[in-house]
Design a protein around this motif. Structure first.
Motif, PDB file in Angstrom:
ATOM      1  N   LYS A 106       0.843  -1.197   0.000  1.00 58.96           N
ATOM      2  CA  LYS A 106       0.000   0.000   0.000  1.00 58.96           C
ATOM      3  C   LYS A 106       0.869   1.234   0.000  1.00 58.96           C
ATOM      4  O   LYS A 106       1.979   1.188   0.514  1.00 58.96           O
ATOM      5  N   PRO A 107       0.367   2.333  -0.558  1.00 55.04           N
ATOM      6  CA  PRO A 107      -0.911   2.498  -1.241  1.00 55.04           C
ATOM      7  C   PRO A 107      -0.920   1.845  -2.621  1.00 55.04           C
ATOM      8  O   PRO A 107       0.048   1.183  -2.998  1.00 55.04           O
ATOM      9  N   ALA A 108      -2.002   2.058  -3.355  1.00 56.99           N
ATOM     10  CA  ALA A 108      -2.189   1.413  -4.661  1.00 56.99           C
ATOM     11  C   ALA A 108      -1.045   1.708  -5.626  1.00 56.99           C
ATOM     12  O   ALA A 108      -0.677   0.857  -6.431  1.00 56.99           O
ATOM     13  N   ASP A 109      -0.453   2.890  -5.539  1.00 52.17           N
ATOM     14  CA  ASP A 109       0.662   3.241  -6.435  1.00 52.17           C
ATOM     15  C   ASP A 109       1.855   2.313  -6.214  1.00 52.17           C
ATOM     16  O   ASP A 109       2.559   1.973  -7.160  1.00 52.17           O
ATOM     17  N   ALA A 110       2.071   1.899  -4.968  1.00 48.26           N
ATOM     18  CA  ALA A 110       3.162   0.966  -4.672  1.00 48.26           C
ATOM     19  C   ALA A 110       2.850  -0.409  -5.257  1.00 48.26           C
ATOM     20  O   ALA A 110       3.724  -1.053  -5.844  1.00 48.26           O
ATOM     21  N   ALA A 111       1.599  -0.856  -5.107  1.00 50.92           N
ATOM     22  CA  ALA A 111       1.198  -2.151  -5.669  1.00 50.92           C
ATOM     23  C   ALA A 111       1.317  -2.131  -7.192  1.00 50.92           C
ATOM     24  O   ALA A 111       1.751  -3.115  -7.805  1.00 50.92           O
ATOM     25  N   ASP A 112       0.949  -1.013  -7.810  1.00 46.12           N
ATOM     26  CA  ASP A 112       1.079  -0.886  -9.266  1.00 46.12           C
ATOM     27  C   ASP A 112       2.543  -0.992  -9.688  1.00 46.12           C
ATOM     28  O   ASP A 112       2.871  -1.634 -10.690  1.00 46.12           O
ATOM     29  N   ALA A 113       3.426  -0.362  -8.922  1.00 48.24           N
ATOM     30  CA  ALA A 113       4.855  -0.411  -9.249  1.00 48.24           C
ATOM     31  C   ALA A 113       5.388  -1.840  -9.133  1.00 48.24           C
ATOM     32  O   ALA A 113       6.200  -2.276  -9.961  1.00 48.24           O
ATOM     33  N   VAL A 114       4.923  -2.571  -8.135  1.00 47.44           N
ATOM     34  CA  VAL A 114       5.333  -3.972  -7.989  1.00 47.44           C
ATOM     35  C   VAL A 114       4.834  -4.779  -9.190  1.00 47.44           C
ATOM     36  O   VAL A 114       5.564  -5.618  -9.731  1.00 47.44           O
ATOM     37  N   ALA A 115       3.597  -4.515  -9.621  1.00 50.62           N
ATOM     38  CA  ALA A 115       3.053  -5.206 -10.798  1.00 50.62           C
ATOM     39  C   ALA A 115       3.890  -4.911 -12.041  1.00 50.62           C
ATOM     40  O   ALA A 115       4.134  -5.800 -12.865  1.00 50.62           O
ATOM     41  N   ILE A 116       4.363  -3.688 -12.175  1.00 47.23           N
ATOM     42  CA  ILE A 116       5.216  -3.307 -13.305  1.00 47.23           C
ATOM     43  C   ILE A 116       6.526  -4.096 -13.238  1.00 47.23           C
ATOM     44  O   ILE A 116       7.017  -4.605 -14.251  1.00 47.23           O
ATOM     45  N   ALA A 117       7.093  -4.204 -12.039  1.00 38.89           N
ATOM     46  CA  ALA A 117       8.343  -4.957 -11.869  1.00 38.89           C
ATOM     47  C   ALA A 117       8.152  -6.441 -12.203  1.00 38.89           C
ATOM     48  O   ALA A 117       8.989  -7.046 -12.876  1.00 38.89           O
ATOM     49  N   ILE A 118       7.034  -7.019 -11.756  1.00 38.94           N
ATOM     50  CA  ILE A 118       6.762  -8.434 -12.056  1.00 38.94           C
ATOM     51  C   ILE A 118       6.598  -8.624 -13.562  1.00 38.94           C
ATOM     52  O   ILE A 118       7.100  -9.601 -14.132  1.00 38.94           O
ATOM     53  N   THR A 119       5.908  -7.691 -14.204  1.00 39.21           N
ATOM     54  CA  THR A 119       5.739  -7.754 -15.661  1.00 39.21           C
ATOM     55  C   THR A 119       7.095  -7.805 -16.343  1.00 39.21           C
ATOM     56  O   THR A 119       7.321  -8.615 -17.245  1.00 39.21           O
ATOM     57  N   GLN A 120       8.024  -6.972 -15.899  1.00 40.71           N
ATOM     58  CA  GLN A 120       9.356  -6.962 -16.497  1.00 40.71           C
ATOM     59  C   GLN A 120      10.071  -8.290 -16.267  1.00 40.71           C
ATOM     60  O   GLN A 120      10.719  -8.812 -17.169  1.00 40.71           O
ATOM     61  N   LEU A 121       9.936  -8.847 -15.068  1.00 38.86           N
ATOM     62  CA  LEU A 121      10.561 -10.144 -14.796  1.00 38.86           C
ATOM     63  C   LEU A 121      10.049 -11.202 -15.762  1.00 38.86           C
ATOM     64  O   LEU A 121      10.820 -12.005 -16.284  1.00 38.86           O
ATOM     65  N   TRP A 122       8.753 -11.217 -15.977  1.00 37.41           N
ATOM     66  CA  TRP A 122       8.140 -12.241 -16.814  1.00 37.41           C
ATOM     67  C   TRP A 122       8.350 -11.987 -18.298  1.00 37.41           C
ATOM     68  O   TRP A 122       8.532 -12.923 -19.057  1.00 37.41           O
ATOM     69  N   ARG A 123       8.290 -10.739 -18.698  1.00 36.62           N
ATOM     70  CA  ARG A 123       8.428 -10.420 -20.123  1.00 36.62           C
ATOM     71  C   ARG A 123       9.882 -10.350 -20.552  1.00 36.62           C
ATOM     72  O   ARG A 123      10.201 -10.537 -21.704  1.00 36.62           O
TER      73      ARG A 123
END
Length: 194
Positions: free
Chosen positions: A138-155
């Motif tokens: 939290k907040p949502a901006d932090a969760a969004d940033a984590v999602a961006i990082a995971i996307t990079q790991l996977w892509r």
């Protein structure tokens, strides 16, 4: 590999770091937001974000920086602030020799939830589950940033296709570049009639 995801914003700039594990797993390292006050002047706000980003990059020492690319928004002021903060993050990474990749929001949503139209609650729930956390950062901006990082790991940095110049691009980046070219041609065509 450590990825630092950045969800750029002038009021709240989210960041989230993850390490790549075995079998496409991700290990949560940390997340948070860097803030600036809307009561301050733009130069002071950008300086606050710059200083915060610099500290975050130094603390987490990422192997790659993944930044959200805003594809389109109706609020021009928000787009400008987002673009300015994106630029700060990219320059700070470049100064340190850290590669930068960009992902559109729909690309992140598809990577995380398999749905390019997922809402923030869906993304947060999946991020928490993927990382084995009781709740999303939290907040949502932090969760969004984590999602961006995971996307990079996977892509990863692998190419999905090449653009007309031969540069490697993910499909979202190629779509973005095509949209920019079409918009530029449209502007050129409308000004050439004068």
């Amino acid at each position: 590999m450590r990825v630092l995801g950045i969800d750029p914003g002038l009021t709240r700039c989210g960041f989230g770091a993850v390490d790549g594990g075995a079998s496409r797993s991700a290990v949560f390292v940390g997340a948070g937001v860097i803030t600036s006050s809307s009561a301050d002047t733009i130069d002071q706000r950008l300086l606050e974000i710059h200083t915060g980003l610099e500290q975050v990059i130094e603390e987490y020492a990422p192997d790659i920086l993944a930044v959200e690319r805003v594809f389109s928004q109706n609020n021009v002021g928000t787009v400008m602030g987002t673009a300015q903060v994106s630029g700060l993050a990219i320059v700070l990474a470049a100064q340190r020799g850290i590669p930068v990749e960009m992902h559109t929001p729909s690309e992140v949503k598809r990577a995380i939830t398999d749905n390019g139209r997922a809402d923030k609650k869906q993304i947060q729930a999946v991020v928490a589950r993927l990382l084995g956390l009781a709740e999303a950062p939290k907040p949502a901006d932090a969760a969004d940033a984590v999602a961006i990082a995971i996307t990079q790991l996977w892509r990863g940095r692998g190419t999905v296709r090449l653009d007309r110049t031969g540069a490697a691009r993910t499909s979202a980046q190629a779509q973005w570049a095509d949209a920019e070219r079409r918009a530029r041609r449209s502007r050129e065509a409308s000004t050439s009639h004068w």
